[in-house]
Motif scaffolding. Structure first.
Motif, mmCIF file in Angstrom:
data_model
loop_
_atom_site.group_PDB
_atom_site.id
_atom_site.type_symbol
_atom_site.label_atom_id
_atom_site.label_comp_id
_atom_site.label_asym_id
_atom_site.label_seq_id
_atom_site.Cartn_x
_atom_site.Cartn_y
_atom_site.Cartn_z
ATOM 1 N N UNK A 1 22.112 -61.526 -88.770
ATOM 2 C CA UNK A 1 22.142 -60.099 -88.439
ATOM 3 C C UNK A 1 22.699 -59.879 -87.033
ATOM 4 N N UNK A 2 22.285 -60.716 -86.111
ATOM 5 C CA UNK A 2 22.821 -60.608 -84.756
ATOM 6 C C UNK A 2 24.318 -60.833 -84.719
ATOM 7 N N UNK A 3 24.792 -61.751 -85.542
ATOM 8 C CA UNK A 3 26.231 -61.990 -85.612
ATOM 9 C C UNK A 3 26.989 -60.794 -86.152
ATOM 10 N N UNK A 4 26.370 -60.064 -87.097
ATOM 11 C CA UNK A 4 27.009 -58.865 -87.638
ATOM 12 C C UNK A 4 27.183 -57.816 -86.542
ATOM 13 N N UNK A 5 26.104 -57.557 -85.790
ATOM 14 C CA UNK A 5 26.195 -56.584 -84.699
ATOM 15 C C UNK A 5 27.176 -57.051 -83.623
ATOM 16 N N UNK A 6 27.092 -58.323 -83.274
ATOM 17 C CA UNK A 6 27.972 -58.848 -82.232
ATOM 18 C C UNK A 6 29.428 -58.809 -82.676
ATOM 19 N N UNK A 7 29.697 -59.186 -83.925
ATOM 20 C CA UNK A 7 31.073 -59.167 -84.417
ATOM 21 C C UNK A 7 31.646 -57.765 -84.480
ATOM 22 N N UNK B 1 19.377 -64.950 -81.742
ATOM 23 C CA UNK B 1 20.058 -63.737 -82.197
ATOM 24 C C UNK B 1 20.097 -62.679 -81.093
ATOM 25 N N UNK B 2 18.971 -62.542 -80.393
ATOM 26 C CA UNK B 2 18.922 -61.569 -79.294
ATOM 27 C C UNK B 2 19.892 -61.966 -78.188
ATOM 28 N N UNK B 3 19.916 -63.242 -77.845
ATOM 29 C CA UNK B 3 20.830 -63.709 -76.804
ATOM 30 C C UNK B 3 22.289 -63.548 -77.228
ATOM 31 N N UNK B 4 22.565 -63.746 -78.512
ATOM 32 C CA UNK B 4 23.929 -63.579 -79.006
ATOM 33 C C UNK B 4 24.402 -62.141 -78.822
ATOM 34 N N UNK B 5 23.565 -61.191 -79.234
ATOM 35 C CA UNK B 5 23.939 -59.779 -79.095
ATOM 36 C C UNK B 5 24.053 -59.402 -77.622
ATOM 37 N N UNK B 6 23.105 -59.869 -76.803
ATOM 38 C CA UNK B 6 23.145 -59.539 -75.378
ATOM 39 C C UNK B 6 24.395 -60.116 -74.715
ATOM 40 N N UNK C 1 27.315 -60.802 -76.140
ATOM 41 C CA UNK C 1 28.504 -60.062 -76.580
ATOM 42 C C UNK C 1 28.562 -58.689 -75.915
ATOM 43 N N UNK C 2 27.396 -58.056 -75.721
ATOM 44 C CA UNK C 2 27.374 -56.765 -75.021
ATOM 45 C C UNK C 2 27.918 -56.916 -73.607
ATOM 46 N N UNK C 3 27.515 -57.973 -72.910
ATOM 47 C CA UNK C 3 28.009 -58.200 -71.552
ATOM 48 C C UNK C 3 29.510 -58.499 -71.547
ATOM 49 N N UNK C 4 29.961 -59.278 -72.522
ATOM 50 C CA UNK C 4 31.395 -59.578 -72.607
ATOM 51 C C UNK C 4 32.198 -58.297 -72.847
ATOM 52 N N UNK C 5 31.734 -57.477 -73.769
ATOM 53 C CA UNK C 5 32.449 -56.226 -74.070
ATOM 54 C C UNK C 5 32.435 -55.279 -72.876
ATOM 55 N N UNK C 6 31.300 -55.236 -72.157
ATOM 56 C CA UNK C 6 31.240 -54.389 -70.966
ATOM 57 C C UNK C 6 32.240 -54.866 -69.916
ATOM 58 N N UNK C 7 32.354 -56.187 -69.746
ATOM 59 C CA UNK C 7 33.331 -56.715 -68.797
ATOM 60 C C UNK C 7 34.761 -56.408 -69.203
ATOM 61 N N UNK C 8 35.059 -56.529 -70.496
ATOM 62 C CA UNK C 8 36.405 -56.210 -70.970
ATOM 63 C C UNK C 8 36.728 -54.730 -70.778
ATOM 64 N N UNK C 9 35.755 -53.880 -71.073
ATOM 65 C CA UNK C 9 35.976 -52.444 -70.900
ATOM 66 C C UNK C 9 36.203 -52.095 -69.432
ATOM 67 N N UNK C 10 35.412 -52.683 -68.564
ATOM 68 C CA UNK C 10 35.515 -52.368 -67.140
ATOM 69 C C UNK C 10 36.839 -52.866 -66.558
ATOM 70 N N UNK C 11 37.207 -54.101 -66.878
ATOM 71 C CA UNK C 11 38.474 -54.633 -66.366
ATOM 72 C C UNK C 11 39.663 -53.862 -66.933
ATOM 73 N N UNK C 12 39.584 -53.491 -68.217
ATOM 74 C CA UNK C 12 40.662 -52.700 -68.798
ATOM 75 C C UNK C 12 40.787 -51.336 -68.159
ATOM 76 N N UNK C 13 39.650 -50.728 -67.844
ATOM 77 C CA UNK C 13 39.683 -49.415 -67.186
ATOM 78 C C UNK C 13 40.298 -49.519 -65.798
#
Length: 253
Positions: free
Chosen positions: A54-60, A227-232, A234-246
């Motif tokens: 389930x965590x992989x689904x949210x993370x993906x 699972x919790x660490x996986x989602x957390x 990926x959230x940090x990775x996506x936040x970094x990508x969004x911030x650097x892209x901005x």
């Protein structure tokens, strides 16, 4: 006598520009690339993350949506640069027609024949509106890339400034803006690559852990804390990508 006939033939032979106009507008086949939508990207991310739980689904899904957003912004920026370059080329031909003595409607239609979108639609709208004596500025409201052209047309109409000179100034501004944006975009290639490498380091760490026998995939997919660490993560990775892209988009904009 023969020389006189040859000279007369050379005088009546139409030039390349005249042959182009006599042949009429050429139809060009333009292939539009198939661009993925957000839902397609999210479905792919869900399918890839499903084996991890389930965590992989949210993370993906989250990672796929972030990558799609970055792709969309890059595509929009590339389209804006292409539109500016096309308008600059179209205005160059438009100004040349005006300075040769052509009526604005005829000059715009002639320039539209060899222009690229969105300059083709803009120049055709200018030609149609100018031919019937309408408000060119109002006709260009639906073309956000042509706001400068609309203001230049109003400036020429209100203050009597020669239309060719005003449009040539707009064309030079388009050229300079496009050249500057392309230069900055090239210089930002290094920071973008660094951000991509940093975003991929966690995946490299997981692969390295599997090769060394630590089994991080079993922890991430088979335990609740994993699972919790996986989602957390990926959230940090996506936040970094969004911030650097901005940050990079703000520099280019």
């Amino acid at each position: 006598m023969t020389l006189l006939l040859l000279a007369a033939a050379l005088l009546v032979v139409p030039s390349a520009e005249a042959r182009r106009r006599l042949a009429g507008p050429r139809r060009r086949v333009r292939w539009k690339p198939l661009r993925p939508k957000r839902v397609h990207a999210v479905l792919v991310g869900i399918a890839l993350g499903l084996p991890v739980g389930v965590g992989g689904v949210f993370a993906g899904a989250l990672l796929a949506a972030t990558v799609w957003h970055a792709y969309r912004e890059t595509t929009r920026q590339r389209d804006r640069l292409a539109a500016s370059a096309a308008l600059a080329d179209g205005l160059k031909a438009f100004v040349a027609e005006l300075r040769s003595g052509a009526h604005p409607a005829k000059a715009a239609m002639g320039a539209a024949q060899d222009a690229e979108p969105p300059a083709t639609d803009v120049l055709r709208a200018v030609a149609a509106t100018s031919a019937r004596g309408g408000d060119v500025e109002a006709a260009l409201v639906d073309f956000p890339d042509a706001r400068q052209l609309a203001r230049a047309w109003r400036l020429s109409a209100v203050h009597g400034v020669p239309l060719a000179d005003v449009l040539d100034a707009v064309r030079r501004d388009f050229d300079r803006r496009t050249a500057f944006a392309e230069q900055v975009h090239a210089r930002m290639a290094g920071p973008r690559a660094s951000a991509a490498v940093l975003a991929g380091l966690p995946l490299f760490g997981v692969v390295l852990g599997e090769l060394s026998g630590a089994g991080p995939l079993a922890v991430l997919s088979g335990t609740a804390p994993g699972q919790v660490l996986l989602v957390a993560g990926v959230v940090l990775i996506c936040a970094g990508l969004q911030w650097s892209g901005r940050l990079t988009r703000q520099v280019i904009a």
